[in-house]
Design a protein around this motif. Structure first.
Motif, short mmCIF file in Angstrom:
data_model
loop_
_atom_site.label_atom_id
_atom_site.label_comp_id
_atom_site.label_asym_id
_atom_site.label_seq_id
_atom_site.Cartn_x
_atom_site.Cartn_y
_atom_site.Cartn_z
N VAL A 192 0.94 -1.01 0.08
CA VAL A 192 0.03 0.03 0.00
C VAL A 192 0.97 1.25 -0.13
O VAL A 192 1.61 1.56 1.00
CB VAL A 192 -0.88 -0.08 1.19
CG1 VAL A 192 -1.94 1.39 1.02
CG2 VAL A 192 -1.67 -1.06 1.36
N PRO A 193 0.78 1.92 -1.05
CA PRO A 193 1.73 3.10 -1.07
C PRO A 193 1.37 4.29 -0.37
O PRO A 193 0.23 5.19 -0.94
CB PRO A 193 1.95 3.28 -2.73
CG PRO A 193 0.55 2.91 -3.31
CD PRO A 193 0.13 2.06 -2.14
N TYR A 194 1.71 4.54 0.79
CA TYR A 194 1.39 5.74 1.54
C TYR A 194 2.14 6.93 1.24
O TYR A 194 3.46 6.62 1.11
CB TYR A 194 1.41 5.48 3.15
CG TYR A 194 0.49 4.48 3.61
CD1 TYR A 194 -0.76 4.83 3.89
CD2 TYR A 194 0.79 3.38 3.88
CE1 TYR A 194 -1.85 3.85 4.17
CE2 TYR A 194 -0.23 2.06 4.26
CZ TYR A 194 -1.36 2.54 4.61
OH TYR A 194 -2.28 1.73 4.94
N SER A 195 1.51 7.90 0.98
CA SER A 195 2.32 9.47 1.18
C SER A 195 3.23 9.60 1.93
O SER A 195 2.74 9.73 3.24
CB SER A 195 1.45 10.47 0.37
OG SER A 195 0.71 10.04 -0.57
N SER A 196 4.52 10.31 2.00
CA SER A 196 4.95 10.67 3.31
C SER A 196 4.59 12.07 3.65
O SER A 196 4.36 12.79 3.07
CB SER A 196 6.63 10.70 2.88
OG SER A 196 6.92 11.66 1.69
#
Length: 196
Positions: A192-196
């Motif tokens: 799951v690509p979470y934004s930083s």
């Protein structure tokens, strides 16, 4: 002893000696004959060792996966504001290694459409074979501002420098602005690509 008696003994002694010599000669010949007639000792036959059977070839890794070694699918997920989940599987008969790095993907030919890492460290490599699946998530829009360029396809390759990428039709049109992606994982929940 009288002289007459001595003369009689001498022939007897000589006769006994002659008999003894004759006996000795006979026994010597018998021994020689026995040696000639004795069968030679059997020769030692060495057995030729039976060659070990050659083991059947095992399926071995052919090295790093190329795009052509894998099949890709893409689905749309709602978690983390929405992202695309790319799934890779090995084609039949293929065994290769997929690096646990950020997915090599992009939207269009512009560098601004290249997917950037959403994870800090590289993961473990994945041996792709049989039913093994690898997952990577791509968020097409991680920028703070509204807007972006719309795309209907995502371009994916197995690794950096692979000159034979594939183009996958997206389930819906993507609005792309600063896309990010995860490493390849064997667990879809980690992609799951979470934004930083």
């Amino acid at each position: 002893m009288p002289l007459r008696s001595r003369r009689r003994v001498a022939p007897l002694v000589l006769a006994a000696a002659a008999i003894a010599l004759a006996s000795s000669a006979c026994s010597s010949e018998t021994a020689d004959d026995a040696g000639v007639q004795s069968s030679p000792s059997p020769s030692v036959e060495t057995e030729t060792p039976t060659p070990e059977p050659t083991p059947a070839p095992t399926e071995e890794s052919s090295g790093a996966c190329a795009t052509g070694d894998l099949s890709f699918t893409v689905t749309e997920e709602s978690q983390a504001g929405g992202y695309y989940l790319v799934t890779a599987t090995a084609k039949p008969g293929v065994t290769c290694t997929l690096a646990g790095r950020t997915i090599e993907a992009g939207f269009g030919s512009n560098v601004s459409g290249d997917v950037m890492p959403s994870e800090q460290a590289e993961g473990e490599p994945i041996t792709m074979t049989g039913s093994t699946k690898a997952y990577a998530g791509v968020n097409p829009h991680s920028g703070p501002q509204d807007g972006g360029v719309q795309f209907e396809e995502i371009i994916v390759s197995a690794g950096e420098g692979d000159m034979d990428p594939v183009s996958l039709k997206l389930p819906s049109t993507a609005e792309v602005d600063q896309p990010i992606g995860t490493n390849w994982h064997t667990d879809a929940t980690k992609a799951v690509p979470y934004s930083s």
